[in-house]
Design a protein around this motif. Sequence first.
Motif, mmCIF file in Angstrom:
data_model
loop_
_atom_site.group_PDB
_atom_site.id
_atom_site.type_symbol
_atom_site.label_atom_id
_atom_site.label_comp_id
_atom_site.label_asym_id
_atom_site.label_seq_id
_atom_site.Cartn_x
_atom_site.Cartn_y
_atom_site.Cartn_z
ATOM 1 N N SER A 143 0.759 -1.387 0.107
ATOM 2 C CA SER A 143 0.003 -0.057 0.301
ATOM 3 C C SER A 143 0.565 1.218 -0.775
ATOM 4 C CB SER A 143 -0.920 -0.274 1.447
ATOM 5 O OG SER A 143 -2.005 0.680 1.337
ATOM 6 N N SER A 144 1.611 1.353 -1.172
ATOM 7 C CA SER A 144 2.530 3.071 -1.286
ATOM 8 C C SER A 144 1.634 4.021 -1.520
ATOM 9 C CB SER A 144 3.534 2.944 -2.414
ATOM 10 O OG SER A 144 3.041 2.066 -3.446
ATOM 11 N N GLU A 145 1.896 5.303 -1.243
ATOM 12 C CA GLU A 145 0.471 6.149 -1.828
ATOM 13 C C GLU A 145 0.069 6.304 -2.956
ATOM 14 O OE1 GLU A 145 -0.784 8.679 -0.170
ATOM 15 O OE2 GLU A 145 0.491 8.264 1.886
ATOM 16 N N ASP A 150 -5.034 5.054 2.942
ATOM 17 C CA ASP A 150 -6.879 5.615 3.656
ATOM 18 C C ASP A 150 -7.470 4.812 3.388
ATOM 19 O OD1 ASP A 150 -5.416 7.408 4.418
ATOM 20 O OD2 ASP A 150 -6.228 9.120 2.977
ATOM 21 N N GLU A 151 -7.647 4.306 1.998
ATOM 22 C CA GLU A 151 -8.692 3.037 2.121
ATOM 23 C C GLU A 151 -8.386 1.373 2.340
ATOM 24 O OE1 GLU A 151 -9.619 2.279 -1.470
ATOM 25 O OE2 GLU A 151 -11.266 -0.034 -1.869
ATOM 26 N N ARG A 196 -9.353 -0.925 10.133
ATOM 27 C CA ARG A 196 -9.382 -0.991 11.719
ATOM 28 C C ARG A 196 -10.680 -1.363 11.553
ATOM 29 N NH1 ARG A 196 -7.357 4.852 10.816
ATOM 30 N NH2 ARG A 196 -5.118 4.506 11.354
ATOM 31 N N ALA A 197 -11.731 -1.470 10.961
ATOM 32 C CA ALA A 197 -13.033 -1.924 11.436
ATOM 33 C C ALA A 197 -12.379 -3.503 11.351
ATOM 34 C CB ALA A 197 -14.282 -1.937 10.523
ATOM 35 N N LEU A 198 -11.873 -3.633 11.115
ATOM 36 C CA LEU A 198 -11.584 -5.778 11.218
ATOM 37 C C LEU A 198 -10.993 -5.133 12.741
ATOM 38 C CD1 LEU A 198 -10.453 -6.461 7.781
ATOM 39 C CD2 LEU A 198 -12.646 -7.437 9.164
ATOM 40 N N TYR A 199 -9.633 -4.529 12.989
ATOM 41 C CA TYR A 199 -9.109 -4.616 14.721
ATOM 42 C C TYR A 199 -9.879 -4.180 14.900
ATOM 43 C CZ TYR A 199 -4.393 -5.259 12.065
ATOM 44 O OH TYR A 199 -3.246 -5.547 11.255
ATOM 45 N N ASP A 200 -11.550 -3.663 15.303
ATOM 46 C CA ASP A 200 -12.024 -2.616 16.597
ATOM 47 C C ASP A 200 -12.322 -4.179 17.231
ATOM 48 O OD1 ASP A 200 -13.320 -1.072 17.604
ATOM 49 O OD2 ASP A 200 -14.636 -0.050 16.178
ATOM 50 N N GLY A 201 -11.777 -4.513 18.653
ATOM 51 C CA GLY A 201 -12.291 -5.606 19.742
ATOM 52 C C GLY A 201 -12.189 -6.241 19.362
ATOM 53 N N SER A 235 -0.759 -6.565 5.198
ATOM 54 C CA SER A 235 -0.636 -5.148 4.298
ATOM 55 C C SER A 235 0.707 -4.310 4.849
ATOM 56 C CB SER A 235 -1.881 -4.029 4.571
ATOM 57 O OG SER A 235 -2.819 -4.440 4.880
ATOM 58 N N HIS A 236 1.098 -3.771 3.871
ATOM 59 C CA HIS A 236 2.608 -2.891 4.364
ATOM 60 C C HIS A 236 2.542 -1.552 3.397
ATOM 61 C CE1 HIS A 236 3.428 -7.675 3.213
ATOM 62 N NE2 HIS A 236 3.995 -7.189 4.289
ATOM 63 N N PHE A 237 2.703 -1.009 4.363
ATOM 64 C CA PHE A 237 2.504 0.408 4.052
ATOM 65 C C PHE A 237 4.654 0.443 3.909
ATOM 66 C CE2 PHE A 237 -1.095 -0.631 6.404
ATOM 67 C CZ PHE A 237 -2.377 -0.392 5.532
ATOM 68 N N PRO A 238 4.888 0.879 2.757
ATOM 69 C CA PRO A 238 6.498 0.880 2.545
ATOM 70 C C PRO A 238 7.276 2.235 3.203
ATOM 71 C CG PRO A 238 5.334 0.023 0.607
ATOM 72 C CD PRO A 238 4.684 0.095 1.535
#
Length: 590
Positions: free
Chosen positions: A80-82, A97-98, A104-109, A190-193
Amino acid sequence: MKRIFMNQKLNDWVKEMAELCKPDDVYFCNGGKVEYDFMINKLLVAGMAIRLNPKKRPNSYLFRSHPSDVARLEKATIISSENKDDAGPTNIWIAPDELKRKMRALYDGCMKGRTMFVIPFSMGPVGSPLSELGVEITDSPYVVANMHIMTRVISDIPADKDFIPCMHSVGVGGGNAMWPCAPIEDKYISHFPEEKLIWSYGSGYGGNALLGKKCLALRIASYMAFQQGWMAEHMLILRLTNPQGRRYHIAGAFPSACGKTNLAMMNPSLPGWKVECIGDDIAWIRRGPDGKLYAINPENGFFGVAPGTSYATNPNAMETIKENTIFTNCALTGDGDVWWEGIDGEIPLSLTDWQGNPWKPGNNGEAAHANARFTAPAAQCPVICKDWENPTGVPIDAFLFGGRRESAVPLVFQARDWNHGVFLGSILASEKTAADLDKKIGELRYDPMAMLPFCGYNMGDYFGHWLKIGDILKGDAPPIFYVNWFRKDAAGKFMWPGYGHNSRALKWICDRIDGHVSAEETAIGLLPKIEDLDLSGVNVSGETMRELLRPHRALRRHEIPLIAQHYKKFGSRLPERLARQFIEFVAALG
Ligand code: OXD
Ligand code: MN
């Protein structure tokens, strides 16, 4: 449990993730033996681990994953590069962002009812200037135990040091009580290099979950290396010593399932030659003060494929996993040991398969899963090199590329120069089957430098980075060789005995490094003269040897449209120099 780290970024990140995932408890790891035993105990009590018979396999445990969670998930692996173009045509891309919104929705709780573990670790020897620090947050005690073996777990991150955050949850909604995970559509690796950040959700298996390995040490590190002028490669590192005591260090890239671990700890069949293992999967390589390349193995253990491993194929791996080893998805014998297809000896009378069902020969399916694994400390390997933790690394004398090619590709040959070697690496391929060995090339999967699933940025730029490294090294650039242990004859039989005999190809490589032998200039590169290979005691006919050393120009012509197609993907990111190498290759094939 509360704890304040020296490093403020770490304190802030742990707080943020705990607020998001809402665990019942947070546990801060320190890497000690007591902690390892505590994790294993927790897993035993929960019924998630099986203690192996301590008389057979001391301090070793078997785990069974859920059948839906058994391997790396390339389809769920995201760069997930810019900009999409910076991930390139060989990676799956989602806008940061997407992707973060979804995850985040999956991690929530997701950690309700679970403990969140915080694992600071060093990739590479602690304190080495070549090492990098990471911290994994996970809700899996199995991951904690594996990270103890595969990385150097430490208790804090110094205030003035940066680290790579590696977020992991096995997720919810899939698997079962023994091996929770998420359903396939919710899994993301996911990777945000650009941010040097990893977010993994939904899988507890291997490289999807032990985030120091493929995610950090290859995908994120390859991007860091691109920016900072070093190399993070999917390579084994070995030391070869000849009978006179001269040492050579070789780094080799092979796609998965081409015998990297076997080569890295091989017993040479050549009398007086010795192989010592420095690493079996990943090399971090930087230029030293003398201008030469130096490599470290960032890992602390082996995460090896069990099926096919035996005293015949890899005795040193068998010795390594005698104790203190975690096994995953192997079969269990009636007397409490592990078993897999290809292991030595008779098939035991009583066997339980990797899913916990009674198994007999002739049953449908395998007893051990094809991707069953062992996790074992590298220090236990009988041929581990005494310099494997040397903080400055070992000087690289040669690079190897090799794939599984049933036809056309010789046993060993040398690239004409660095740029030609980069070309050979960029067209590294493994062949599935050759339907007609005489006439056709089988179905090829191009896996440039064996990095296809592990390059954290555009592979066209990665090729350019390799070329740039050669420009910087100039005369210090190590020679590049290409090997192929997997040629088959028309009857489908391997033509080369492989394993310890591969030392004969390595010896020729050493002779080339030292300028002791000349080579035949051919269309594909520099081929050995048959008389320069030490074949004493090898049971291969002269005719077969000549076949193994032919350039096979006519057969290689079949690859031209495939390479053209492979290269076309990279568009304007394909370095011009490689396009030129390809034109020269085509012209040389005639
Ligand atoms: C590995 C791989 O697990 O390359 O090392 O797939
Ligand atoms: Mn690998």
